[in-house]
Structure formats: structure tokens, C-alpha cells
Design a protein around this motif. Structure first.
Motif, PDB file in Angstrom:
ATOM      1  N   ALA A 188       0.831  -1.205   0.000  1.00 44.11           N
ATOM      2  CA  ALA A 188       0.000   0.000   0.000  1.00 44.11           C
ATOM      3  C   ALA A 188       0.865   1.254   0.000  1.00 44.11           C
ATOM      4  O   ALA A 188       0.602   2.206  -0.740  1.00 44.11           O
ATOM      5  N   PHE A 189       1.917   1.266   0.814  1.00 43.09           N
ATOM      6  CA  PHE A 189       2.837   2.409   0.824  1.00 43.09           C
ATOM      7  C   PHE A 189       3.479   2.594  -0.551  1.00 43.09           C
ATOM      8  O   PHE A 189       3.595   3.708  -1.046  1.00 43.09           O
ATOM      9  N   ILE A 246       1.492  12.631   3.242  1.00 38.19           N
ATOM     10  CA  ILE A 246       2.354  12.540   2.070  1.00 38.19           C
ATOM     11  C   ILE A 246       3.138  13.844   1.952  1.00 38.19           C
ATOM     12  O   ILE A 246       2.557  14.928   2.033  1.00 38.19           O
ATOM     13  N   ALA A 247       4.430  13.712   1.779  1.00 42.03           N
ATOM     14  CA  ALA A 247       5.281  14.868   1.517  1.00 42.03           C
ATOM     15  C   ALA A 247       6.183  14.513   0.346  1.00 42.03           C
ATOM     16  O   ALA A 247       6.598  13.364   0.204  1.00 42.03           O
ATOM     17  N   PHE A 248       6.442  15.480  -0.495  1.00 42.79           N
ATOM     18  CA  PHE A 248       7.400  15.249  -1.569  1.00 42.79           C
ATOM     19  C   PHE A 248       8.132  16.542  -1.864  1.00 42.79           C
ATOM     20  O   PHE A 248       7.645  17.636  -1.593  1.00 42.79           O
ATOM     21  N   VAL A 290       9.960  11.258  -2.078  1.00 47.34           N
ATOM     22  CA  VAL A 290       8.552  11.117  -1.706  1.00 47.34           C
ATOM     23  C   VAL A 290       8.494  10.373  -0.377  1.00 47.34           C
ATOM     24  O   VAL A 290       9.112   9.325  -0.209  1.00 47.34           O
ATOM     25  N   LEU A 291       7.762  10.929   0.575  1.00 48.10           N
ATOM     26  CA  LEU A 291       7.583  10.316   1.888  1.00 48.10           C
ATOM     27  C   LEU A 291       6.096  10.031   2.080  1.00 48.10           C
ATOM     28  O   LEU A 291       5.265  10.934   1.961  1.00 48.10           O
ATOM     29  N   VAL A 292       5.766   8.782   2.353  1.00 45.88           N
ATOM     30  CA  VAL A 292       4.391   8.389   2.651  1.00 45.88           C
ATOM     31  C   VAL A 292       4.419   7.729   4.019  1.00 45.88           C
ATOM     32  O   VAL A 292       5.182   6.790   4.257  1.00 45.88           O
ATOM     33  N   GLU A 339       3.056   5.855  -3.061  1.00 41.23           N
ATOM     34  CA  GLU A 339       4.234   6.568  -3.557  1.00 41.23           C
ATOM     35  C   GLU A 339       4.230   6.625  -5.083  1.00 41.23           C
ATOM     36  O   GLU A 339       4.482   7.681  -5.687  1.00 41.23           O
ATOM     37  N   ALA A 340       3.933   5.521  -5.729  1.00 40.33           N
ATOM     38  CA  ALA A 340       3.906   5.481  -7.198  1.00 40.33           C
ATOM     39  C   ALA A 340       2.821   6.405  -7.748  1.00 40.33           C
ATOM     40  O   ALA A 340       3.043   7.109  -8.745  1.00 40.33           O
TER      41      ALA A 340
END
Length: 100
Positions: free
Chosen positions: A14-15, A53-55, A34-36, A19-20
């Protein structure tokens, strides 16, 4: 005491999916970070688990941030904002967040 700290294979998947989807939706370069993550929330009215979510863009200077008020396993591509909102997700350089 803390339960199972190691996510199982379905949670790992799922993570990876989220991210994708973020990379595809916001047209990020392969070098973009990308951080999830999934966080528990104890505030009244907040869901028990939310996905944060951060990117960062490829140059690494601009951080973008959003939350999906669902556990990571329930997040779907339609939960992400449209690609053209990317700049609206940018955090000001002096903004401080306690979640990521």
C-alpha cells in the motif's frame, strides 16, 4: 507494548502504491523524494489513522505536503488532488509541521 512495528506485506504494498501514484500524479522526476507515512491522530474529530504525504521537487528546495484522512491501505488514486494543484501543496520555506 507497541504491537507489531513491522508492517506486513499488504501494508508495504500500500505504501509503495501510494508513492507510485504520487510520482505519477504530480509528474515527479525519479530523483524527487517522496515520503508516505501513516499517523495516529488523537484530536477530536480526527480519523484514528491518516496518511501523510510529503514530496520534494527534484531540486530539493520546495516541499509539498498533503494528508488523506484514511489509513494507507484505503487510499486510492482518486484521493489525491489533480496534478495542476501541485504548486498549491507547496509549503512556505518558514512553515513548520509536526508530522513530517
Amino acid at each position: 507494548m507497541f504491537g507489531n512495528l513491522r508492517p506486513d506485506a499488504t501494508q508495504d504494498a500500500a505504501f509503495a502504491c501510494v508513492e507510485a501514484w504520487v510520482r505519477e500524479r504530480f509528474r515527479l522526476d525519479a530523483e524527487a523524494t517522496v515520503l508516505v507515512t501513516e499517523l495516529q491522530c488523537a484530536l477530536p474529530g480526527c480519523p484514528p489513522l491518516e496518511t501523510v504525504i510529503a514530496f520534494w521537487t527534484a531540486d530539493g528546495d520546495i516541499r509539498h505536503h498533503l494528508k488523506v484522512f484514511k489509513p494507507v491501505r484505503e487510499v486510492a488514486p482518486d484521493d489525491l488532488p489533480p496534478w495542476w494543484m501541485k504548486e498549491a501543496l507547496a509549503a512556505p520555506p518558514d512553515w513548520v509541521c509536526d508530522c513530517c
